[in-house]
Enzyme design. Sequence first.
Site, PDB file in Angstrom:
ATOM      1  N   GLU A 167       0.822  -1.218   0.000  1.00 52.58           N
ATOM      2  CA  GLU A 167       0.000   0.000   0.000  1.00 52.58           C
ATOM      3  C   GLU A 167       0.854   1.264   0.000  1.00 52.58           C
ATOM      4  O   GLU A 167       0.775   2.069   0.947  1.00 52.58           O
ATOM      5  CB  GLU A 167      -0.963   0.002   1.198  1.00 52.58           C
ATOM      6  CG  GLU A 167      -1.916  -1.173   1.212  1.00 52.58           C
ATOM      7  CD  GLU A 167      -2.913  -1.139   2.381  1.00 52.58           C
ATOM      8  OE1 GLU A 167      -2.931  -0.151   3.127  1.00 52.58           O
ATOM      9  OE2 GLU A 167      -3.660  -2.112   2.526  1.00 52.58           O
ATOM     10  N   GLU A 360      -4.874  -8.786   1.158  1.00 57.16           N
ATOM     11  CA  GLU A 360      -5.503  -8.417   2.433  1.00 57.16           C
ATOM     12  C   GLU A 360      -6.986  -8.246   2.201  1.00 57.16           C
ATOM     13  O   GLU A 360      -7.415  -7.649   1.209  1.00 57.16           O
ATOM     14  CB  GLU A 360      -5.004  -7.065   2.983  1.00 57.16           C
ATOM     15  CG  GLU A 360      -3.647  -7.095   3.594  1.00 57.16           C
ATOM     16  CD  GLU A 360      -3.239  -5.735   4.178  1.00 57.16           C
ATOM     17  OE1 GLU A 360      -4.131  -4.924   4.531  1.00 57.16           O
ATOM     18  OE2 GLU A 360      -2.040  -5.497   4.256  1.00 57.16           O
TER      19      GLU A 360
HETATM   20  O1  IFM Z   1      -3.777  -2.807   9.280  1.00 49.01           O
HETATM   21  C1  IFM Z   1      -3.796  -2.361   7.958  1.00 49.01           C
HETATM   22  C2  IFM Z   1      -2.621  -2.926   7.180  1.00 49.01           C
HETATM   23  O2  IFM Z   1      -1.409  -2.624   7.776  1.00 49.01           O
HETATM   24  C3  IFM Z   1      -2.615  -2.365   5.789  1.00 49.01           C
HETATM   25  N1  IFM Z   1      -3.901  -2.543   5.155  1.00 49.01           N
HETATM   26  C4  IFM Z   1      -5.068  -2.132   5.880  1.00 49.01           C
HETATM   27  C5  IFM Z   1      -5.069  -2.755   7.253  1.00 49.01           C
HETATM   28  C6  IFM Z   1      -6.322  -2.320   8.032  1.00 49.01           C
HETATM   29  O3  IFM Z   1      -6.357  -0.941   8.166  1.00 49.01           O
END
Ligand code: IFM
Length: 458
Positions: A167, A360
């Site tokens: 990200e 994720e």
């Molecule tokens: O916890 C975060 C992660 O580090 C990166 N993506 C989003 C998750 C939830 O906010």
Amino acid sequence: MTQYLPDGPTLAFGAATAAYQIEGATTEDGRGASIWDTFAARPGATRDGRDGSVACDSYRRYEEDLDLVVGMNAGWYRFSIAWPRIVPAGTGAVEQRGLDYYDRLVDAALARGVQPTATLYHWDLPQALEDRGGWLERSTAEAFADYAMVVHERLGDRVHVWATHNEPWCAAYLGYAAGIHAPGRKEGGAGHRAAHHLNLGHGLAAARLHGAGVTDVGIVHNLAPFWPETPEAAPAADELDAVRNRIWTGPLAEGAYDEGLLRVAPELADSTLVRDGDLALVRGSADWIGVNYYTPFRPTLADPSLDVHPEVEAYPGVTPVSFVVREPRTDIGWETDASGLEAILVQTHERTGLPIMVTENGAACADDELVDGPDGRPMVADQDRIDYLRDHIGAAEAARKAGADVRGYIVWTLLDNFEWAEGYTKTFGVVHIDAETLARTPKASYHWLAEHIGSASS
Ligand code: IFM
């Protein structure tokens, strides 16, 4: 052509974590300071005033955590490497004890039949590099590629699926423009400058990893659908799509920042920033792409009942909008809509043609309370999370049927952990962590996943 990315007849499953969110031990074994250590120490930077110095203590308890991955029937463990453990000052001396830790972690995963996949940068920049300008400087991208090679040299015989950044949108825009993530700078167009250097860092590292024979180099983005709430908001939605999504997929697929993006981010047309050859280096540099998805965005123009979103304020060139957030929402206030995952996977397929991992997906839930179960043992009945996961896994499967080359689904996250600016107030884990003892208790969602994965792969 990827060689090691899962490529089976059904989705592969995994669990994800990130170094600063779970490891703790931030001063041990020669680890240098990171921007998150510095930022979290600022009064008011995190909701509960807490930081990652203890977190889940996974630096010591990683074997227990890997046992949990196995118990969930997950074949993959996605973790990140803390740059300041490996190169404490960002450049120069390498800390062998940091490498030793990841060496032990990788061996422990493989010994359990779990495939490790490593992300090289999940936001914990060495503070020493930030002191020299951080991601606003080209030299940080160069230092990143050097660090990537140090890690690869030690782990590359056993880790085959790599991601450069996680990200980078957050690192750039929340870190340098909105100021709500480390390093907490609020400098208007600086987000675009940081974004370019993150793109460049990926390109430089990927070229060197490929040169060393790696076949599965990816990058993980939090790409998101922008669905205009009204027809008038459609141009603004397109601008947001440019700064959130196309700023990453454009260089990867086309080797360019597109015209719509350049209109709202004129910094990216500056040839002293984006130098000849930078974007050509990024083009084709990824063998796979990771998509992190949580929620869709519904921009609307000037609704006085809603605030302009702080993230939107981070883009000086974009039309100010608010976001309409429909129900149901998770505990962090994000709308739940699994169709957004299918949409973004199909769009990413169309834009990049790359194999995709959902790297994720998960939910912060208010029903994460530890209670006594019917057998007297502690349990967490997180039905909200089970519903969320079931729907989103279904959406990933639907995207696959629609032709997107989706290879796997990795849940965020294994453990309740340090949720950045939210501190420990929002919990995404499928395993509950006791705040005092750090005891791990698998939630109902963990057991649901174990069953789902077990039956999906049998
Ligand atoms: O916890 C975060 C992660 O580090 C990166 N993506 C989003 C998750 C939830 O906010």
